[in-house]
Design an enzyme around this catalytic site. Sequence first.
Site, short mmCIF file in Angstrom:
data_model
loop_
_atom_site.label_atom_id
_atom_site.label_comp_id
_atom_site.label_asym_id
_atom_site.label_seq_id
_atom_site.Cartn_x
_atom_site.Cartn_y
_atom_site.Cartn_z
N ASP A 1 0.81 -1.22 0.00
CA ASP A 1 0.00 0.00 0.00
C ASP A 1 0.85 1.27 0.00
OD1 ASP A 1 -2.54 1.26 0.11
OD2 ASP A 1 -2.36 1.54 2.28
N HIS B 1 -6.68 10.46 6.05
CA HIS B 1 -5.88 9.43 6.70
C HIS B 1 -5.65 9.77 8.18
CE1 HIS B 1 -4.40 8.60 2.49
NE2 HIS B 1 -4.68 7.40 2.91
N HIS C 1 -9.90 5.49 0.89
CA HIS C 1 -8.83 5.53 1.89
C HIS C 1 -9.29 6.40 3.06
CE1 HIS C 1 -5.15 4.31 -0.73
NE2 HIS C 1 -6.25 3.78 -1.23
N GLY C 2 -8.59 6.29 4.18
CA GLY C 2 -8.94 7.10 5.33
C GLY C 2 -10.28 6.74 5.94
N ASN D 1 -10.26 0.86 2.75
CA ASN D 1 -9.00 0.74 3.48
C ASN D 1 -9.17 1.24 4.91
OD1 ASN D 1 -8.08 0.08 0.93
ND2 ASN D 1 -6.30 1.42 1.03
N VAL D 2 -8.68 0.43 5.86
CA VAL D 2 -8.78 0.78 7.28
C VAL D 2 -7.43 0.52 7.93
CG1 VAL D 2 -9.93 0.29 9.47
CG2 VAL D 2 -11.22 0.13 7.33
N THR E 1 -6.02 3.13 10.96
CA THR E 1 -5.98 3.77 12.27
C THR E 1 -6.97 3.17 13.26
OG1 THR E 1 -5.24 5.83 11.24
CG2 THR E 1 -6.18 6.00 13.44
#
Length: 286
Positions: free
Chosen positions: A84, A183, A211-212, A233-234, A236
């Site tokens: 990534d 993000h 994303h984020g 997308n994960v 955090t």
Amino acid sequence: MPLASTGELVTAASAARSAVAAFNVITLEHIEAVIAGAESAGAPVVLQVSENAVKFRYGRLLPLARAAVAAAERAAVPVALHLDHVQSDDLLRQAPGAGFGSVMYDAARLPYADNLSATRAAADWAHAQGLWIEAELGQIGGKNGRPPLDAHAPGARTDPDQARDFVAGTGVDALAVAIGSVHAMTTRTARLDHGLLKRLSATLAVPLVLHGSSGVPDEGLVEAVVGGIVKVNVGTALNVAMTGAIREFLAAHPEAVDSRKYLSVGREAMAQEVHRIIGVLTRTPR
């Protein structure tokens, strides 16, 4: 089971009018938690190793990649391995030998023409190696501590017409779009531009990636999947779950020194979050 292909998982999710979850991993505990959460949810999953994670691991890709491959091959659900936010061409070229079936090549920081040129070269090379490739257009922000752009700043959002030309000019297999997520958010207060997402979905023939996603509330994720997002997308959110559980454990057990005690608590918290997020993404097919 053998490693799955990110492209195959994304294609299957698109056909089901759903989305596949892709989780960024940093440690072996992350890898184990993501697979455990996916197994409990009975869903396929993508393990993602970012360029920043490689830098954290002394710049060495293989140790974490080999751990991910070994764990994925023993999983009860399909697991794909994705490299990534790659900016380094040297790292990109390590992907096939390390077991990765897909990459996200990130030249979004560059002016449009340079982004297109660099991504075209990366896509040509990736396809020659049998890799599925994702790129980004627009600036999602929040990476490496950078603040998000103002919503009206040039490049803060993905323009549908420019995105159509970018996909045609680069030949990428999927596109990460900037629609308001950021993000590294630790609060779930991001507001997505769902109108823009619908225009992008109507304009582009390739799968769209968000994303984020850690900063997006559940209802926003559901609406994003309905609007055309196929890969989410994960990263955090897993770190928030892990760190919170470890902090709570150590506060209750100040005498603890055996890292297995608190790492197991953190790993279980991440697995539960993986299970929860997968449930959100699959609850409302579009």
